[in-house]
Design a protein around this motif. Sequence first.
Motif, PDB file in Angstrom:
ATOM      1  N   THR A  19      11.290  55.336  25.480  1.00 29.45           N
ATOM      2  CA  THR A  19      10.704  54.030  25.778  1.00 29.45           C
ATOM      3  C   THR A  19       9.204  54.097  25.508  1.00 29.45           C
ATOM      4  O   THR A  19       8.534  55.016  25.974  1.00 29.45           O
ATOM      5  N   THR A  20       8.698  53.134  24.767  1.00 36.03           N
ATOM      6  CA  THR A  20       7.273  53.153  24.459  1.00 36.03           C
ATOM      7  C   THR A  20       6.450  52.661  25.643  1.00 36.03           C
ATOM      8  O   THR A  20       6.883  51.799  26.410  1.00 36.03           O
ATOM      9  N   ALA A  21       5.263  53.201  25.756  1.00 36.53           N
ATOM     10  CA  ALA A  21       4.364  52.834  26.849  1.00 36.53           C
ATOM     11  C   ALA A  21       3.945  51.368  26.757  1.00 36.53           C
ATOM     12  O   ALA A  21       3.691  50.734  27.776  1.00 36.53           O
ATOM     13  N   ARG A  22       3.906  50.825  25.565  1.00 34.53           N
ATOM     14  CA  ARG A  22       3.462  49.436  25.387  1.00 34.53           C
ATOM     15  C   ARG A  22       4.564  48.409  25.623  1.00 34.53           C
ATOM     16  O   ARG A  22       4.274  47.214  25.687  1.00 34.53           O
ATOM     17  N   SER A  23       5.789  48.858  25.754  1.00 32.72           N
ATOM     18  CA  SER A  23       6.885  47.922  26.021  1.00 32.72           C
ATOM     19  C   SER A  23       6.771  47.399  27.454  1.00 32.72           C
ATOM     20  O   SER A  23       6.050  47.964  28.284  1.00 32.72           O
ATOM     21  N   ASP A  24       7.493  46.336  27.737  1.00 35.17           N
ATOM     22  CA  ASP A  24       7.482  45.791  29.098  1.00 35.17           C
ATOM     23  C   ASP A  24       7.948  46.841  30.106  1.00 35.17           C
ATOM     24  O   ASP A  24       7.352  46.991  31.172  1.00 35.17           O
ATOM     25  N   LYS A  25       9.016  47.561  29.761  1.00 34.22           N
ATOM     26  CA  LYS A  25       9.518  48.595  30.668  1.00 34.22           C
ATOM     27  C   LYS A  25       8.525  49.738  30.818  1.00 34.22           C
ATOM     28  O   LYS A  25       8.336  50.269  31.910  1.00 34.22           O
ATOM     29  N   GLY A  26       7.886  50.111  29.729  1.00 30.41           N
ATOM     30  CA  GLY A  26       6.880  51.167  29.793  1.00 30.41           C
ATOM     31  C   GLY A  26       5.706  50.757  30.661  1.00 30.41           C
ATOM     32  O   GLY A  26       5.215  51.549  31.484  1.00 30.41           O
ATOM     33  N   GLN A  27       5.254  49.530  30.503  1.00 34.10           N
ATOM     34  CA  GLN A  27       4.152  49.033  31.318  1.00 34.10           C
ATOM     35  C   GLN A  27       4.544  48.984  32.794  1.00 34.10           C
ATOM     36  O   GLN A  27       3.729  49.273  33.672  1.00 34.10           O
ATOM     37  N   ALA A  28       5.804  48.620  33.066  1.00 31.54           N
ATOM     38  CA  ALA A  28       6.270  48.585  34.460  1.00 31.54           C
ATOM     39  C   ALA A  28       6.276  49.980  35.073  1.00 31.54           C
ATOM     40  O   ALA A  28       5.925  50.151  36.248  1.00 31.54           O
ATOM     41  N   VAL A  29       6.656  50.994  34.294  1.00 27.75           N
ATOM     42  CA  VAL A  29       6.645  52.368  34.806  1.00 27.75           C
ATOM     43  C   VAL A  29       5.211  52.800  35.114  1.00 27.75           C
ATOM     44  O   VAL A  29       4.942  53.366  36.185  1.00 27.75           O
ATOM     45  N   PHE A  30       4.283  52.520  34.211  1.00 33.23           N
ATOM     46  CA  PHE A  30       2.888  52.884  34.466  1.00 33.23           C
ATOM     47  C   PHE A  30       2.299  52.111  35.644  1.00 33.23           C
ATOM     48  O   PHE A  30       1.574  52.682  36.465  1.00 33.23           O
ATOM     49  N   ALA A  31       2.619  50.838  35.748  1.00 33.96           N
ATOM     50  CA  ALA A  31       2.129  50.044  36.891  1.00 33.96           C
ATOM     51  C   ALA A  31       2.726  50.572  38.194  1.00 33.96           C
ATOM     52  O   ALA A  31       2.027  50.669  39.214  1.00 33.96           O
ATOM     53  N   GLY A  32       3.999  50.927  38.168  1.00 37.00           N
ATOM     54  CA  GLY A  32       4.635  51.501  39.354  1.00 37.00           C
ATOM     55  C   GLY A  32       4.036  52.843  39.730  1.00 37.00           C
ATOM     56  O   GLY A  32       3.822  53.135  40.908  1.00 37.00           O
ATOM     57  N   ALA A  33       3.739  53.674  38.727  1.00 36.26           N
ATOM     58  CA  ALA A  33       3.113  54.969  38.987  1.00 36.26           C
ATOM     59  C   ALA A  33       1.726  54.773  39.597  1.00 36.26           C
ATOM     60  O   ALA A  33       1.344  55.486  40.534  1.00 36.26           O
ATOM     61  N   GLU A  34       0.989  53.801  39.086  1.00 40.21           N
ATOM     62  CA  GLU A  34      -0.346  53.532  39.636  1.00 40.21           C
ATOM     63  C   GLU A  34      -0.243  53.034  41.077  1.00 40.21           C
ATOM     64  O   GLU A  34      -1.027  53.455  41.942  1.00 40.21           O
ATOM     65  N   ALA A  35       0.710  52.154  41.342  1.00 39.16           N
ATOM     66  CA  ALA A  35       0.890  51.657  42.712  1.00 39.16           C
ATOM     67  C   ALA A  35       1.276  52.802  43.648  1.00 39.16           C
ATOM     68  O   ALA A  35       0.790  52.879  44.787  1.00 39.16           O
ATOM     69  N   PHE A  36       2.134  53.698  43.171  1.00 39.36           N
ATOM     70  CA  PHE A  36       2.545  54.847  43.966  1.00 39.36           C
ATOM     71  C   PHE A  36       1.329  55.730  44.252  1.00 39.36           C
ATOM     72  O   PHE A  36       1.107  56.174  45.383  1.00 39.36           O
ATOM     73  N   TRP A  37       0.524  55.997  43.212  1.00 42.14           N
ATOM     74  CA  TRP A  37      -0.672  56.802  43.412  1.00 42.14           C
ATOM     75  C   TRP A  37      -1.611  56.141  44.424  1.00 42.14           C
ATOM     76  O   TRP A  37      -2.122  56.791  45.333  1.00 42.14           O
ATOM     77  N   GLN A  38      -1.853  54.852  44.262  1.00 41.10           N
ATOM     78  CA  GLN A  38      -2.762  54.153  45.170  1.00 41.10           C
ATOM     79  C   GLN A  38      -2.255  54.234  46.614  1.00 41.10           C
ATOM     80  O   GLN A  38      -3.036  54.434  47.545  1.00 41.10           O
ATOM     81  N   GLY A  39      -0.958  54.077  46.788  1.00 46.71           N
ATOM     82  CA  GLY A  39      -0.377  54.191  48.121  1.00 46.71           C
ATOM     83  C   GLY A  39      -0.522  55.585  48.698  1.00 46.71           C
ATOM     84  O   GLY A  39      -0.891  55.769  49.864  1.00 46.71           O
ATOM     85  N   MET A  40      -0.256  56.593  47.866  1.00 50.37           N
ATOM     86  CA  MET A  40      -0.387  57.987  48.304  1.00 50.37           C
ATOM     87  C   MET A  40      -1.836  58.290  48.661  1.00 50.37           C
ATOM     88  O   MET A  40      -2.122  58.881  49.710  1.00 50.37           O
ATOM     89  N   ALA A  41      -2.759  57.886  47.794  1.00 51.98           N
ATOM     90  CA  ALA A  41      -4.176  58.120  48.070  1.00 51.98           C
ATOM     91  C   ALA A  41      -4.606  57.401  49.346  1.00 51.98           C
ATOM     92  O   ALA A  41      -5.375  57.953  50.145  1.00 51.98           O
ATOM     93  N   GLY A  42      -4.084  56.203  49.540  1.00 53.34           N
ATOM     94  CA  GLY A  42      -4.443  55.436  50.722  1.00 53.34           C
ATOM     95  C   GLY A  42      -4.011  56.076  52.025  1.00 53.34           C
ATOM     96  O   GLY A  42      -4.684  55.931  53.047  1.00 53.34           O
ATOM     97  N   ILE A  43      -2.911  56.804  51.996  1.00 52.80           N
ATOM     98  CA  ILE A  43      -2.448  57.425  53.239  1.00 52.80           C
ATOM     99  C   ILE A  43      -2.876  58.882  53.379  1.00 52.80           C
ATOM    100  O   ILE A  43      -2.808  59.432  54.464  1.00 52.80           O
TER     101      ILE A  43
END
Length: 172
Positions: A43-67
Amino acid sequence: MDSAEYERKIAARFATFDQDGNGYIDREDFSAAAKAVLAEFGTTARSDKGQAVFAGAEAFWQGMAGIADVDGDQRVTREEFITGAAKRLRDNPERFAEIARPFLRAVIAVASGDSAGTSPTAAARVLGVLGTPADLAARVAAALDTDGDGRISEDEFLTAFAAYCGVEAPDA
């Protein structure tokens, strides 16, 4: 569970998140996990699914960093993980689901082609690229299908992942 066993389990959980093995968890670890999943499923990073994985990873990181990132240096050390993330995830599994769900939902969509769940075979591939040994990944993935319908749902993933990360304290 005794203290030694707890420390061993926490170390394993920390290593799961520390994708590059540099001794701390940071945004790059979550990005590396996203890249590995996308590469595994072509799956390419620029595809909708690829972007969703990166956005989800960023949200996960932000949540982890926050706690867990107590000192605000944008890195979670093993100590911060033990005293912050593991304790807070154990005390509040709903918070864990909140921060992990976007990433897991996007990964399921990549692994299965939709968001309705994925096969144990595809789940084993995900676990493998995230660092789980192949023989263990296959056994774990098969066990994730708790309702026996041949698909692993988002809720089944979340429940298992929260249980894996929410290690009981030695005095529990």
